[in-house]
Design a protein around this motif. Sequence first.
Motif, PDB file in Angstrom:
ATOM      1  N   LYS A   1     -81.013 -82.018 -18.729  1.00  0.00           N
ATOM      2  CA  LYS A   1     -80.177 -83.210 -18.631  1.00  0.00           C
ATOM      3  C   LYS A   1     -78.687 -82.870 -18.464  1.00  0.00           C
ATOM      4  O   LYS A   1     -77.857 -83.742 -18.253  1.00  0.00           O
ATOM      5  CB  LYS A   1     -80.351 -84.076 -19.881  1.00  0.00           C
ATOM      6  CG  LYS A   1     -81.672 -84.839 -19.873  1.00  0.00           C
ATOM      7  CD  LYS A   1     -81.726 -85.882 -20.977  1.00  0.00           C
ATOM      8  CE  LYS A   1     -81.561 -85.239 -22.348  1.00  0.00           C
ATOM      9  NZ  LYS A   1     -81.888 -86.134 -23.449  1.00  0.00           N
ATOM     10  N   ILE A   2     -78.356 -81.586 -18.614  1.00  0.00           N
ATOM     11  CA  ILE A   2     -76.933 -81.201 -18.499  1.00  0.00           C
ATOM     12  C   ILE A   2     -76.489 -81.297 -17.040  1.00  0.00           C
ATOM     13  O   ILE A   2     -77.190 -80.834 -16.147  1.00  0.00           O
ATOM     14  CB  ILE A   2     -76.716 -79.760 -19.023  1.00  0.00           C
ATOM     15  CG1 ILE A   2     -77.157 -79.661 -20.478  1.00  0.00           C
ATOM     16  CG2 ILE A   2     -75.245 -79.366 -18.889  1.00  0.00           C
ATOM     17  CD1 ILE A   2     -77.135 -78.265 -21.039  1.00  0.00           C
ATOM     18  N   ASP A   3     -75.340 -81.887 -16.849  1.00  0.00           N
ATOM     19  CA  ASP A   3     -74.799 -82.078 -15.498  1.00  0.00           C
ATOM     20  C   ASP A   3     -74.498 -80.719 -14.856  1.00  0.00           C
ATOM     21  O   ASP A   3     -73.697 -79.945 -15.398  1.00  0.00           O
ATOM     22  CB  ASP A   3     -73.520 -82.910 -15.618  1.00  0.00           C
ATOM     23  CG  ASP A   3     -72.991 -83.302 -14.261  1.00  0.00           C
ATOM     24  OD1 ASP A   3     -73.544 -82.811 -13.252  1.00  0.00           O
ATOM     25  OD2 ASP A   3     -72.041 -84.100 -14.223  1.00  0.00           O
ATOM     26  N   PRO A   4     -75.144 -80.400 -13.718  1.00  0.00           N
ATOM     27  CA  PRO A   4     -74.920 -79.089 -13.071  1.00  0.00           C
ATOM     28  C   PRO A   4     -73.452 -78.866 -12.729  1.00  0.00           C
ATOM     29  O   PRO A   4     -72.997 -77.718 -12.647  1.00  0.00           O
ATOM     30  CB  PRO A   4     -75.759 -79.164 -11.798  1.00  0.00           C
ATOM     31  CG  PRO A   4     -76.721 -80.270 -12.013  1.00  0.00           C
ATOM     32  CD  PRO A   4     -76.096 -81.227 -12.955  1.00  0.00           C
ATOM     33  N   ALA A   5     -72.717 -79.962 -12.559  1.00  0.00           N
ATOM     34  CA  ALA A   5     -71.295 -79.829 -12.216  1.00  0.00           C
ATOM     35  C   ALA A   5     -70.543 -79.054 -13.294  1.00  0.00           C
ATOM     36  O   ALA A   5     -69.586 -78.334 -13.005  1.00  0.00           O
ATOM     37  CB  ALA A   5     -70.687 -81.214 -12.037  1.00  0.00           C
ATOM     38  N   LEU A   6     -70.980 -79.211 -14.533  1.00  0.00           N
ATOM     39  CA  LEU A   6     -70.316 -78.508 -15.633  1.00  0.00           C
ATOM     40  C   LEU A   6     -70.437 -76.997 -15.445  1.00  0.00           C
ATOM     41  O   LEU A   6     -69.493 -76.245 -15.649  1.00  0.00           O
ATOM     42  CB  LEU A   6     -70.931 -78.917 -16.966  1.00  0.00           C
ATOM     43  CG  LEU A   6     -70.590 -80.321 -17.455  1.00  0.00           C
ATOM     44  CD1 LEU A   6     -71.407 -80.668 -18.682  1.00  0.00           C
ATOM     45  CD2 LEU A   6     -69.094 -80.413 -17.766  1.00  0.00           C
TER      46      LEU A   6
END
Lengths: 317, 451
Positions: A208-213
Amino acid sequence: MTSALGSAPTGRDDRRARPTPTRAYRFRWARAAGTGWLYVLPALVMYAVFVLRPLVLTLQYSLYDWNGIGVARWVGLDNYLTVFTDSDLLKIIGNAVVLIVFFSFIPVALGLLVASMVRRITTGAFGTVVRTILFLPQVIPLVAAGIAWSWLLSSNGLVNQVLRAVGLGGVARAWLGDFDTALPAVGVIGAWVLLGLCTILLVTGMSKIDPALYEAARLDGAGPVREFLAVTLPSLRQEIGVCLTVTIIAALASFDIVYISTSGGPGLQTTVPGLEIYRLAFSQRQVGLASALAVVLMLLVLACVLPIQRLTRGEKP
Amino acid sequence: MAELLTKFPRRRTVLLASLLAVGMTATACSAPGEDRSSNPTSDTAVKTELGADPITLQMYAETGFPLAKALADEFSKQHSNVTFNIREDQFTVIVENAPRVMASDNSPDIIRLPTMVDLVKDDLLKNLDPYFTAYGWDKFPASQLMQLRVGENTRGTGSLYGMGLGYSVTGVFYNKKLATQIGMTQPPATVAEFEELLAKAKTGGVQPIMQFNKNTAGINFPHQALQNQFGDPTQVADWIFQKPGATFDTPAALKATQTIQKWAQAGYFTKDANALDYAGMVGEFQKGNGLFMFNGDWESANLDKAMPGNVGFFLFPTESPGAKHVAMSAPNTFGVSAKAKNPDAAAYFLNWVHTNAKAREISVTVGGSSPGGPSDLPVPSAAENTVLAETLKASQQLGAENGAVDFTANATGGIFAAAITPEMQKLIAGQQTPEGYVKAVQAEYQKELSR
């Protein structure tokens, strides 16, 4: 205990401000609420009969000296005094605390490691295979796991066979029957059972972690370790909280694995509160003392779990 | 899940608290156990006739011991109006369940019993004295039923509360092939000779004793076998029967404990004894992985099947040659519940088990134990060259020498689980001294008696 946690309302509705009700609205609202209560009534009745009533009865029994059949004698807080002064009972509670390391810390730490490794392969057929294998220990009944592990760890079991094969026959022993290794051996079984659960929860959290991060971190020159510490770990705070909560409860309230693999022996080396409560109530027929120990165990679980809930509650970034 | 509990709104907390309070007041009015109706202890005249009306006897028996069912089947065959409804559980489960099952409305007529004193105290067991008189059980040897009598807080004297479905004897089984291998030509006559054999086996690379010590302390078998020889066995019996002033802290018990410690240090028990359970022990012994095994005649039929012709049995030897044998021997106790619906039929069955020729034969062939009963009835014989024949002979010999004592593990309801088992596990692992062992067992005993 777990069911009480699981079925507690989250109370999200209450935080929503209600408009000042007109008379008609208030009437409608009251009726709606009444219907609502009607809907949850069956569940509430079950909850009251199977959770609240036993809880209240346990509290009541803990104040008596009772053998389960005859007339009980009021003893006030004597049973609690026994729990906190009997050296055997204190050792038993201590054993449960040691098990937290194996049931909780090791599965969560290893789970993080494994999850970061398998994160990229969670899709497709291979991902399913990996997840299934990791989750398998959760599906196997604990009794079967206990039996299988007591074979593995017996003096002629697989573990010792491997040790002998690689020339380490000197350390081979009956792992579950040895005073020094019995508790860690039980802990290893628990770690094996709970590792899968933690890994699956953490993998789900990671997806669920945003790949952008990650991209941003990499642009800032972060390596894999830095990425893990700065992005993955903080994002998984809630999942880690759930893992710790579930596994700590499993450690403190453990019964099946211990009962099957060692029965609490040798001596009192692996006796845990869950096992002792059962023994006191059913074999020694000291229902009062068993109830007092159960209440203390419940408070101990709350004392361990509530701070974790508070620490990991924070809003997602 | 992550935000439970701590975000529990105040209103709901109040609601929960009030629910708990309501529960409290609803249940906390009376002390637990006070509402129990007193038991019908009406001692109406007992009937020794079975009659012809259909009767269903509720029986609660032990899993893994087919004797009870075999006897029930034969009884139904002989008395077609009687059927049995048999529920089976493991013995430890029966020990835990018995009080509650017997207090329930569905109380069994005939039940395999653990220790009886507590059950009598709680009025759960039927007093069998009227049947004792009616059936003339005074013709049985008095020692046979002694362990089944309960008096004012003691056992061994007082009223009769149970009967045996077979009367078991314990001793030492040995592997004949391994015995020949180490030069044992006949069973040892003294404890010293027995210890010589242990040493010979050890030096000969044969595991001297295969004994379990996981879950429950199987090494209490050899311990009590030694204790019985090292002092006056009535001291042991008095302690088990909870006679006032009896103590476990005796020179005999201490010497027995020291001997067990010595054996453990010498490696006469397996290194993994604390991780070996009963089934594991029997399995290893059958595979030929041990010279001796301390056990009871309930395994005789099983061992004859698994290692035919290769297993022998002897009563544990005495300290000095030619002395009287003393061994643990106990009835496979069955009692009649105080709330039984058919107590007369249950007693009729118990009497039949002891006196009917076919029933006595079943006791021997299926149960492997002496059937008890009046001393003038013949004991059915077992097949030649079986260990069953040897245990039967030993049982008769012990009866003739009047050397039966109960198990120390039966002294109180909790002594085995709470003291003997954990302390024995510590003892053989070098975590407890013999002095500490004896004192710890006695301390738990006193704690339980003071309750």
